[in-house]
Design a protein around this motif. Sequence first.
Motif, PDB file in Angstrom:
ATOM      1  N   LEU A 174       0.831  -1.207   0.000  1.00 49.27           N
ATOM      2  CA  LEU A 174       0.000   0.000   0.000  1.00 49.27           C
ATOM      3  C   LEU A 174       0.863   1.253   0.000  1.00 49.27           C
ATOM      4  CD1 LEU A 174      -2.894   1.151   0.206  1.00 49.27           C
ATOM      5  CD2 LEU A 174      -2.669   1.007   2.691  1.00 49.27           C
ATOM      6  N   LEU A 175       1.926   1.230   0.790  1.00 48.68           N
ATOM      7  CA  LEU A 175       2.830   2.380   0.846  1.00 48.68           C
ATOM      8  C   LEU A 175       3.581   2.566  -0.468  1.00 48.68           C
ATOM      9  CD1 LEU A 175       4.290   1.857   4.434  1.00 48.68           C
ATOM     10  CD2 LEU A 175       2.823   3.747   3.700  1.00 48.68           C
ATOM     11  N   ALA A 176       4.032   1.453  -1.048  1.00 51.92           N
ATOM     12  CA  ALA A 176       4.838   1.530  -2.261  1.00 51.92           C
ATOM     13  C   ALA A 176       4.030   1.974  -3.464  1.00 51.92           C
ATOM     14  CB  ALA A 176       5.491   0.179  -2.540  1.00 51.92           C
ATOM     15  N   PHE A 177       2.834   1.409  -3.625  1.00 50.46           N
ATOM     16  CA  PHE A 177       2.049   1.670  -4.826  1.00 50.46           C
ATOM     17  C   PHE A 177       0.906   2.661  -4.595  1.00 50.46           C
ATOM     18  CE2 PHE A 177       3.637  -2.767  -5.246  1.00 50.46           C
ATOM     19  CZ  PHE A 177       4.563  -2.515  -6.250  1.00 50.46           C
TER      20      PHE A 177
ATOM     21  N   ALA B 241      -5.778  -8.935  -1.688  1.00 53.44           N
ATOM     22  CA  ALA B 241      -6.608  -7.938  -2.359  1.00 53.44           C
ATOM     23  C   ALA B 241      -6.100  -6.522  -2.105  1.00 53.44           C
ATOM     24  CB  ALA B 241      -8.062  -8.069  -1.903  1.00 53.44           C
ATOM     25  N   VAL B 242      -5.484  -6.283  -0.945  1.00 52.04           N
ATOM     26  CA  VAL B 242      -4.879  -4.980  -0.666  1.00 52.04           C
ATOM     27  C   VAL B 242      -3.748  -4.714  -1.648  1.00 52.04           C
ATOM     28  CG1 VAL B 242      -3.534  -3.636   1.006  1.00 52.04           C
ATOM     29  CG2 VAL B 242      -5.525  -4.951   1.765  1.00 52.04           C
ATOM     30  N   LEU B 243      -2.899  -5.714  -1.871  1.00 52.91           N
ATOM     31  CA  LEU B 243      -1.786  -5.557  -2.805  1.00 52.91           C
ATOM     32  C   LEU B 243      -2.292  -5.404  -4.235  1.00 52.91           C
ATOM     33  CD1 LEU B 243       0.666  -8.228  -1.335  1.00 52.91           C
ATOM     34  CD2 LEU B 243       0.795  -5.744  -1.115  1.00 52.91           C
ATOM     35  N   PHE B 244      -3.249  -6.224  -4.615  1.00 56.81           N
ATOM     36  CA  PHE B 244      -3.871  -6.181  -5.942  1.00 56.81           C
ATOM     37  C   PHE B 244      -4.398  -4.764  -6.205  1.00 56.81           C
ATOM     38  CE2 PHE B 244      -5.995  -9.452  -8.838  1.00 56.81           C
ATOM     39  CZ  PHE B 244      -6.414  -8.536  -9.790  1.00 56.81           C
ATOM     40  N   THR B 245      -5.150  -4.237  -5.253  1.00 60.46           N
ATOM     41  CA  THR B 245      -5.776  -2.928  -5.407  1.00 60.46           C
ATOM     42  C   THR B 245      -4.751  -1.803  -5.425  1.00 60.46           C
ATOM     43  OG1 THR B 245      -7.735  -3.760  -4.241  1.00 60.46           O
ATOM     44  CG2 THR B 245      -7.512  -1.366  -4.450  1.00 60.46           C
ATOM     45  N   SER B 246      -3.753  -1.885  -4.556  1.00 57.47           N
ATOM     46  CA  SER B 246      -2.731  -0.846  -4.483  1.00 57.47           C
ATOM     47  C   SER B 246      -1.976  -0.721  -5.797  1.00 57.47           C
ATOM     48  CB  SER B 246      -1.746  -1.150  -3.347  1.00 57.47           C
ATOM     49  OG  SER B 246      -2.404  -1.204  -2.106  1.00 57.47           O
TER      50      SER B 246
ATOM     51  N   GLY C 197     -12.363   3.668  -8.079  1.00 58.67           N
ATOM     52  CA  GLY C 197     -11.899   2.417  -8.673  1.00 58.67           C
ATOM     53  C   GLY C 197     -11.418   1.379  -7.678  1.00 58.67           C
ATOM     54  N   PRO C 198     -10.693   1.784  -6.598  1.00 62.28           N
ATOM     55  CA  PRO C 198     -10.239   0.794  -5.630  1.00 62.28           C
ATOM     56  C   PRO C 198     -11.353  -0.049  -5.028  1.00 62.28           C
ATOM     57  CG  PRO C 198      -9.029   2.826  -5.331  1.00 62.28           C
ATOM     58  CD  PRO C 198     -10.079   3.105  -6.362  1.00 62.28           C
ATOM     59  N   VAL C 199     -12.560   0.522  -4.920  1.00 61.24           N
ATOM     60  CA  VAL C 199     -13.685  -0.253  -4.389  1.00 61.24           C
ATOM     61  C   VAL C 199     -14.014  -1.409  -5.328  1.00 61.24           C
ATOM     62  CG1 VAL C 199     -16.120  -0.188  -3.743  1.00 61.24           C
ATOM     63  CG2 VAL C 199     -14.633   1.751  -3.203  1.00 61.24           C
ATOM     64  N   ILE C 200     -14.064  -1.109  -6.630  1.00 63.86           N
ATOM     65  CA  ILE C 200     -14.341  -2.143  -7.626  1.00 63.86           C
ATOM     66  C   ILE C 200     -13.232  -3.182  -7.633  1.00 63.86           C
ATOM     67  CG2 ILE C 200     -14.726  -2.603 -10.081  1.00 63.86           C
ATOM     68  CD1 ILE C 200     -15.649   0.285 -10.387  1.00 63.86           C
ATOM     69  N   ILE C 201     -11.999  -2.710  -7.642  1.00 63.53           N
ATOM     70  CA  ILE C 201     -10.856  -3.623  -7.762  1.00 63.53           C
ATOM     71  C   ILE C 201     -10.746  -4.515  -6.536  1.00 63.53           C
ATOM     72  CG2 ILE C 201      -8.347  -3.753  -7.940  1.00 63.53           C
ATOM     73  CD1 ILE C 201      -8.515  -1.047  -9.451  1.00 63.53           C
ATOM     74  N   TYR C 202     -10.960  -3.938  -5.358  1.00 62.12           N
ATOM     75  CA  TYR C 202     -10.843  -4.745  -4.143  1.00 62.12           C
ATOM     76  C   TYR C 202     -11.886  -5.861  -4.145  1.00 62.12           C
ATOM     77  CZ  TYR C 202      -9.796  -5.886   0.697  1.00 62.12           C
ATOM     78  OH  TYR C 202      -9.414  -6.547   1.837  1.00 62.12           O
ATOM     79  N   ALA C 203     -13.114  -5.528  -4.531  1.00 63.24           N
ATOM     80  CA  ALA C 203     -14.157  -6.555  -4.612  1.00 63.24           C
ATOM     81  C   ALA C 203     -13.804  -7.605  -5.661  1.00 63.24           C
ATOM     82  CB  ALA C 203     -15.501  -5.901  -4.947  1.00 63.24           C
ATOM     83  N   PHE C 204     -13.296  -7.165  -6.799  1.00 62.75           N
ATOM     84  CA  PHE C 204     -12.906  -8.084  -7.866  1.00 62.75           C
ATOM     85  C   PHE C 204     -11.788  -9.007  -7.403  1.00 62.75           C
ATOM     86  CE2 PHE C 204     -10.355  -9.071 -11.691  1.00 62.75           C
ATOM     87  CZ  PHE C 204     -11.334  -9.692 -12.465  1.00 62.75           C
ATOM     88  N   ALA C 205     -10.796  -8.443  -6.714  1.00 60.41           N
ATOM     89  CA  ALA C 205      -9.660  -9.239  -6.220  1.00 60.41           C
ATOM     90  C   ALA C 205     -10.121 -10.289  -5.221  1.00 60.41           C
ATOM     91  CB  ALA C 205      -8.603  -8.331  -5.601  1.00 60.41           C
TER      92      ALA C 205
END
Length: 272
Positions: free
Chosen positions: A28-31, A203-208, A219-227
């Motif tokens: 999360l910090l990196a991306f 999913a945190v890494l996927f979304t970040s 978008g992060p809401v969609i991506i987190y659910a998708f992940a």
Amino acid sequence: MPDVMTATTATTRPASLAAACLVSLAGLLAFGFEQRPVAYAVLAVAVALGLVVDRALGKDLALIAAGLVVMSLVPITTDVSNAHMVTMGTAMVLAVAIPYAVSRWVYGDHAVRFPVRTGERWTRLEKGYLVAVPLLGYVLLPVYMIGTGVYENWPAVSDPEGIARLFLGTNVLGIWDELFFICTVFTLLRRHLPMWQANLLQAVLFTSFLFDLGFHAWGPVIIYAFALVQGYIFQLTRSLTYVVCVHLLFDFVLFLVLVHAHNRSWIDVFVY
């Protein structure tokens, strides 16, 4: 052969969960916040804590950390120029290849696998979901991408070569997401944590990562659910082929929306 996606302990040690959480925080910090030096320090603490708590956990967290560091060393953008595609593509290959090679030939447990052919037939529900995914993308993606203006984070292409590059980029990235976040990160975390905890953290890494790529606004809401759904599906099917099909169907709609957003008179099939 032991099931590498089954947690090794019946109960999760709080320190093990804390170490895994630190890895997700580092991503999360990196991306998400582009604080690379701080992220590297957090990764070092996470791996060290993992080694103290459980040597196997520390070694697996080190594999995830290696992939994250490799990706953090290159610009994460939607640029489709030759130079950027080669640079980012090389990092993507290394981020997947290093954990795979080390787990197989150094650790000797072959924990990271890419199950393409499982021998299992897809159920009616699974086939139905493949139909539902692009329909969901058709309803959701134009509202998100165009309504928020996020589509401008992708290059405006109108020539055949540019469109082909955009198509290639979206598909390659979609496949890589499944290879790294699901087959590598989720699988390695799943060896030490219950499924739901491993899934929340991957999913945190996927979304970040995808936020850094350009999926801003909500978008992060969609991506987190998708992940989360992708991790759950992989847990059920153990099939890379299936989760990649799901992802590429969704990304195909994304590709069409991007072309439409930049060339409104070309594709008149979206209501937005």
